[in-house]
Design a protein around this motif. Structure first.
Motif, PDB file in Angstrom:
ATOM      1  N   PHE A  81      -4.771  24.776  44.130  1.00  0.00           N
ATOM      2  CA  PHE A  81      -4.431  25.514  45.083  1.00  0.00           C
ATOM      3  C   PHE A  81      -4.260  26.944  44.967  1.00  0.00           C
ATOM      4  O   PHE A  81      -3.438  27.562  43.870  1.00  0.00           O
ATOM      5  N   VAL A  82      -4.783  27.833  45.521  1.00  0.00           N
ATOM      6  CA  VAL A  82      -4.850  29.449  44.952  1.00  0.00           C
ATOM      7  C   VAL A  82      -4.565  30.454  46.205  1.00  0.00           C
ATOM      8  O   VAL A  82      -5.347  30.076  47.323  1.00  0.00           O
ATOM      9  N   VAL A  83      -3.655  31.161  46.372  1.00  0.00           N
ATOM     10  CA  VAL A  83      -3.655  31.861  47.633  1.00  0.00           C
ATOM     11  C   VAL A  83      -3.841  33.514  46.993  1.00  0.00           C
ATOM     12  O   VAL A  83      -3.169  33.847  45.988  1.00  0.00           O
ATOM     13  N   THR A  84      -4.587  33.855  47.984  1.00  0.00           N
ATOM     14  CA  THR A  84      -4.893  35.449  47.277  1.00  0.00           C
ATOM     15  C   THR A  84      -4.225  36.367  48.623  1.00  0.00           C
ATOM     16  O   THR A  84      -4.884  35.922  49.693  1.00  0.00           O
ATOM     17  N   VAL A 100      -0.370  50.096  51.675  1.00  0.00           N
ATOM     18  CA  VAL A 100       0.946  49.578  51.329  1.00  0.00           C
ATOM     19  C   VAL A 100       1.135  49.638  49.720  1.00  0.00           C
ATOM     20  O   VAL A 100      -0.018  49.412  49.172  1.00  0.00           O
ATOM     21  N   ALA A 101       2.107  50.062  48.989  1.00  0.00           N
ATOM     22  CA  ALA A 101       2.045  49.946  47.533  1.00  0.00           C
ATOM     23  C   ALA A 101       3.115  49.041  47.327  1.00  0.00           C
ATOM     24  O   ALA A 101       4.172  48.658  47.851  1.00  0.00           O
ATOM     25  N   PHE A 102       2.575  48.085  46.162  1.00  0.00           N
ATOM     26  CA  PHE A 102       3.361  46.696  45.630  1.00  0.00           C
ATOM     27  C   PHE A 102       4.548  47.294  45.189  1.00  0.00           C
ATOM     28  O   PHE A 102       4.563  48.398  44.516  1.00  0.00           O
ATOM     29  N   GLU A 103       5.682  46.467  45.535  1.00  0.00           N
ATOM     30  CA  GLU A 103       6.948  46.827  45.038  1.00  0.00           C
ATOM     31  C   GLU A 103       7.632  45.668  44.321  1.00  0.00           C
ATOM     32  O   GLU A 103       8.807  45.786  44.354  1.00  0.00           O
ATOM     33  N   GLY A 104       6.719  44.792  43.943  1.00  0.00           N
ATOM     34  CA  GLY A 104       7.295  43.700  43.073  1.00  0.00           C
ATOM     35  C   GLY A 104       8.023  42.471  44.049  1.00  0.00           C
ATOM     36  O   GLY A 104       7.281  42.383  45.190  1.00  0.00           O
ATOM     37  N   GLY A 105       8.889  41.787  43.598  1.00  0.00           N
ATOM     38  CA  GLY A 105       9.342  40.608  44.407  1.00  0.00           C
ATOM     39  C   GLY A 105       8.167  39.342  44.235  1.00  0.00           C
ATOM     40  O   GLY A 105       8.221  38.643  45.030  1.00  0.00           O
ATOM     41  N   ALA A 106       7.248  39.392  43.477  1.00  0.00           N
ATOM     42  CA  ALA A 106       6.502  38.288  43.428  1.00  0.00           C
ATOM     43  C   ALA A 106       6.238  37.805  41.985  1.00  0.00           C
ATOM     44  O   ALA A 106       5.201  37.753  41.403  1.00  0.00           O
ATOM     45  N   ASP A 107       7.306  37.369  41.444  1.00  0.00           N
ATOM     46  CA  ASP A 107       7.446  37.047  39.901  1.00  0.00           C
ATOM     47  C   ASP A 107       6.480  36.126  39.709  1.00  0.00           C
ATOM     48  O   ASP A 107       5.610  36.126  38.373  1.00  0.00           O
ATOM     49  N   SER A 108       5.754  35.229  40.306  1.00  0.00           N
ATOM     50  CA  SER A 108       5.031  34.250  39.921  1.00  0.00           C
ATOM     51  C   SER A 108       3.480  34.264  40.086  1.00  0.00           C
ATOM     52  O   SER A 108       2.694  33.628  39.637  1.00  0.00           O
ATOM     53  N   ALA A 109       3.436  35.697  40.716  1.00  0.00           N
ATOM     54  CA  ALA A 109       1.940  35.971  40.854  1.00  0.00           C
ATOM     55  C   ALA A 109       1.329  36.674  39.899  1.00  0.00           C
ATOM     56  O   ALA A 109       2.046  37.529  39.079  1.00  0.00           O
ATOM     57  N   GLN A 110      -0.059  36.432  39.940  1.00  0.00           N
ATOM     58  CA  GLN A 110      -0.882  37.570  39.028  1.00  0.00           C
ATOM     59  C   GLN A 110      -1.328  38.662  39.898  1.00  0.00           C
ATOM     60  O   GLN A 110      -1.299  38.556  41.000  1.00  0.00           O
ATOM     61  N   VAL A 111      -1.483  39.625  39.262  1.00  0.00           N
ATOM     62  CA  VAL A 111      -1.883  40.880  40.198  1.00  0.00           C
ATOM     63  C   VAL A 111      -3.325  41.397  39.647  1.00  0.00           C
ATOM     64  O   VAL A 111      -3.862  41.061  38.385  1.00  0.00           O
ATOM     65  N   SER A 112      -4.002  42.135  40.537  1.00  0.00           N
ATOM     66  CA  SER A 112      -5.336  42.564  40.144  1.00  0.00           C
ATOM     67  C   SER A 112      -5.078  44.183  40.642  1.00  0.00           C
ATOM     68  O   SER A 112      -4.344  44.636  41.660  1.00  0.00           O
ATOM     69  N   ILE A 113      -5.556  45.028  39.735  1.00  0.00           N
ATOM     70  CA  ILE A 113      -5.669  46.606  40.130  1.00  0.00           C
ATOM     71  C   ILE A 113      -7.022  47.161  40.420  1.00  0.00           C
ATOM     72  O   ILE A 113      -7.178  48.223  40.610  1.00  0.00           O
ATOM     73  N   LYS A 149       6.386  28.666  50.264  1.00  0.00           N
ATOM     74  CA  LYS A 149       6.412  30.083  50.761  1.00  0.00           C
ATOM     75  C   LYS A 149       6.487  31.081  49.466  1.00  0.00           C
ATOM     76  O   LYS A 149       6.791  30.720  48.407  1.00  0.00           O
ATOM     77  N   LEU A 150       5.558  31.825  49.899  1.00  0.00           N
ATOM     78  CA  LEU A 150       5.332  32.749  48.823  1.00  0.00           C
ATOM     79  C   LEU A 150       5.664  34.210  49.285  1.00  0.00           C
ATOM     80  O   LEU A 150       5.423  34.328  50.584  1.00  0.00           O
ATOM     81  N   SER A 151       6.210  35.064  48.532  1.00  0.00           N
ATOM     82  CA  SER A 151       6.618  36.340  49.126  1.00  0.00           C
ATOM     83  C   SER A 151       6.374  37.627  48.062  1.00  0.00           C
ATOM     84  O   SER A 151       6.086  37.221  46.983  1.00  0.00           O
ATOM     85  N   PHE A 152       6.113  38.796  48.707  1.00  0.00           N
ATOM     86  CA  PHE A 152       6.199  40.031  47.876  1.00  0.00           C
ATOM     87  C   PHE A 152       6.672  40.794  48.707  1.00  0.00           C
ATOM     88  O   PHE A 152       6.906  41.153  49.935  1.00  0.00           O
ATOM     89  N   ARG A 153       6.827  42.194  48.111  1.00  0.00           N
ATOM     90  CA  ARG A 153       7.362  43.277  48.667  1.00  0.00           C
ATOM     91  C   ARG A 153       6.561  44.401  48.713  1.00  0.00           C
ATOM     92  O   ARG A 153       5.782  44.714  47.485  1.00  0.00           O
ATOM     93  N   GLY A 154       6.462  45.412  49.281  1.00  0.00           N
ATOM     94  CA  GLY A 154       5.659  46.468  49.689  1.00  0.00           C
ATOM     95  C   GLY A 154       6.186  47.711  50.051  1.00  0.00           C
ATOM     96  O   GLY A 154       7.240  47.565  50.717  1.00  0.00           O
ATOM     97  N   ILE A 155       5.957  48.984  50.060  1.00  0.00           N
ATOM     98  CA  ILE A 155       6.500  50.221  50.787  1.00  0.00           C
ATOM     99  C   ILE A 155       5.307  50.928  51.212  1.00  0.00           C
ATOM    100  O   ILE A 155       4.018  50.810  50.690  1.00  0.00           O
ATOM    101  N   VAL A 156       5.542  51.431  52.325  1.00  0.00           N
ATOM    102  CA  VAL A 156       4.431  51.937  53.115  1.00  0.00           C
ATOM    103  C   VAL A 156       4.194  53.336  52.373  1.00  0.00           C
ATOM    104  O   VAL A 156       5.203  54.165  52.222  1.00  0.00           O
ATOM    105  N   TRP A 195      -1.727  33.993  43.508  1.00  0.00           N
ATOM    106  CA  TRP A 195      -0.819  32.698  43.349  1.00  0.00           C
ATOM    107  C   TRP A 195      -1.727  31.428  42.945  1.00  0.00           C
ATOM    108  O   TRP A 195      -2.361  31.076  43.777  1.00  0.00           O
ATOM    109  N   SER A 196      -1.262  30.857  41.764  1.00  0.00           N
ATOM    110  CA  SER A 196      -2.323  29.718  41.437  1.00  0.00           C
ATOM    111  C   SER A 196      -1.195  28.614  41.336  1.00  0.00           C
ATOM    112  O   SER A 196      -0.405  28.813  40.226  1.00  0.00           O
TER     113      SER A 196
END
Lengths: 152, 336
Positions: free
Chosen positions: A74-77, A84-97, A144-151, A131-132
């Motif tokens: 199970f992978v959620v993308t 929106v700029a990423f602001e963290g709050g997603a410790d278990s996630a991998q990120v791509s730039i 539940k998965l979550s992350f934070r962003g800033i406009v 998230w994998s």
């Protein structure tokens, strides 16, 4: 009532076909700091009725295995909206730039500047979150998965 | 503002039978490099996608509902004087220019109302505002007849997000002011959509159909410019010294008289096109080539240098002389 019945009839073959069904729902909250009148402030989450640059958003993705068999690999993308700029709050996630081509933790990613120099990736460089889940989601399980962003 | 389709299993089943690719967030967005932030009216769309393997080993995909949030308009403006210091003026002068920069620091296109205030304490006079002019050709300098006069309703100051515009205020300086009198002037720019305490909401009036909300600047900006009167006056002293043919100082035929003309400019202003002239006295004869200015010889001919002898008179063109400076001219005549 007749319309609803018709609808269910149309859906029936699909229901029979799908042994497991993972449902995803996405919600977003606006994080606000509210003064409580005694000099302290507290943070509340509310429906984003009014959103302007600089506002903090909390994105929540709920998943549920609504089928009767486990869902594995199970992978959620979640592509980050451009505004929106990423602001963290997603410790278990991998990120791509780079739009989802390469993945890793933020400190492991590097960005090439226009002048050719490399620098460490910053949260605002993130374009996608992923998230994998290591273990299969049993039938009926949810999370539940979550992350934070800033406009921007 | 949020519009999110409600979560349901039925929704996901519908998606399930439709061939799917990994979806990216819908980007309805122009420039993220904007200092004022995301442009008002931009839609932030978020969708999550899941992939997994079913018991038969088949890859499956599920998409979440899409959340759309419209970015509302933040009303912000700044005004800053663009003059390096008080602008020098003279008493009674019309069309004296103060320069300001008005910047839309909000995230929507906005019209701003402009006004001036001159009744300010601590200065010596109130300049009379005759017009507010927008730097139409964006050269940063007031061009009479080229730059257009601001008129609320017909020639507004409308700025895109992050856009700055130079604005000129033209004033008449009161007569009767004296050297070093200062007159202050405030230019105020007010967002037409609304102003107030930060956070004040103007419902439905934002660019792109959302609301407008007053930003940290209160949606109005003000800055102060100043005029300073600079005048100059000149005092003029003429003296003579005599050298007689015998080495003394008697005024007898054949004596040489040296006239010294001293012009002293005082005040903080500058006198322009200043010239000193003196007619050669009767019963004397000008001695050719004896004009000096600041000790340097000048020619008598009407040429590039400042000295001239013509029509039995000596003239020296001093040009612009600032306050605090002295110009000394000498010439010689012989008593007939």
């Amino acid at each position: 009532m007749r319309r609803l019945l018709l609808f269910i009839t149309m859906m029936a073959p699909n229901l029979a076909f799908a042994a497991n069904n993972v449902a995803l729902s996405s919600t977003v909250f606006l994080e606000k700091t509210v003064a409580d009148g005694s000099g302290r402030s507290r943070i509340i989450l509310e429906e984003p009725e009014m959103v302007t640059p600089g506002d903090r958003l909390v994105f929540i993705v709920n998943y549920r295995n609504a089928g009767d068999a486990p869902a594995s690999n199970f992978v959620v993308t979640n592509p980050l909206p451009a505004a929106v700029a990423f602001e963290g709050g997603a410790d278990s996630a991998q990120v791509s730039i780079d739009g989802g081509k390469r993945w890793g933790t933020l400190p492991a990613l590097r960005v090439r500047e226009a002048d050719g120099r490399w620098r460490n990736a910053r949260p605002e460089d993130v374009t996608h979150l992923r998230w994998s889940l290591k273990q299969a989601i049993p039938a009926g399980a949810k999370g539940k998965l979550s992350f934070r962003g800033i406009v921007r | 503002m949020q519009s999110a389709s409600s979560w349901s299993i039925r929704n996901v089943q519908l998606l399930h039978v439709v061939p799917l690719v990994i979806m990216t967030a819908t980007i309805v967005f122009s420039s993220s490099a904007n200092a004022a932030g995301t442009v008002a009216g931009t839609t932030i769309s978020n969708t999550a996608t899941a992939t997994y393997t079913d018991p038969g080993g088949n890859p499956q995909t599920a998409n979440s509902n899409q959340i759309d949030i419209t970015v509302d308009e933040l009303l912000n403006v700044t005004v800053a004087t663009a003059d390096p210091g008080p602008v020098a003026v003279t008493p009674g002068a019309p069309n004296q220019v103060l320069s300001f920069t008005v910047t839309n620091t909000g995230n929507g296109s906005e019209a701003f109302d402009l006004s001036t205030t001159t009744a300010i304490g601590g200065d010596q006079f109130d300049p009379a505002t005759t017009s507010i002019v927008i730097d139409t050709n964006n050269n940063g300098v007031y061009d009479a007849g080229v730059d257009t006069v601001y008129t609320a309703g017909s020639n507004d100051l409308t700025l895109a997000p992050d856009q700055s515009k130079r604005v000129f205020v033209l004033s008449t300086i009161p007569g009767g002011t004296v050297d070093l009198d200062r007159g202050d002037l405030d230019l105020t720019a007010v967002a037409r959509t609304g102003t107030g305490a930060p956070g004040t909401i103007v419902a439905g009036q934002g660019q792109g159909g959302g609301d407008a909300v007053v930003g940290a600047t209160g949606a109005d900006g003000v800055d102060r410019g100043a005029y300073v009167v600079q005048t100059a006056t000149m005092t003029f002293v003429k003296s003579a010294s005599v050298l007689d043919p015998f080495g003394g100082s008697k005024s007898v035929p054949g004596s040489i008289v040296t006239y010294t003309l001293v012009a002293t400019v005082s005040g903080t202003g500058t006198l322009g096109n200043l010239a000193i002239g003196d007619t050669v006295p009767a019963n004397t004869t000008y001695q050719a080539g004896t004009i000096t200015m600041q000790g340097s010889p000048m020619t008598d001919a009407p040429d590039a240098d400042a000295g001239l002898f013509a029509s039995n008179a000596v003239t020296v063109q001093l040009g612009s002389v600032a306050g605090g400076q002295i110009r000394t001219v000498t010439f010689k005549v012989r008593i007939n």
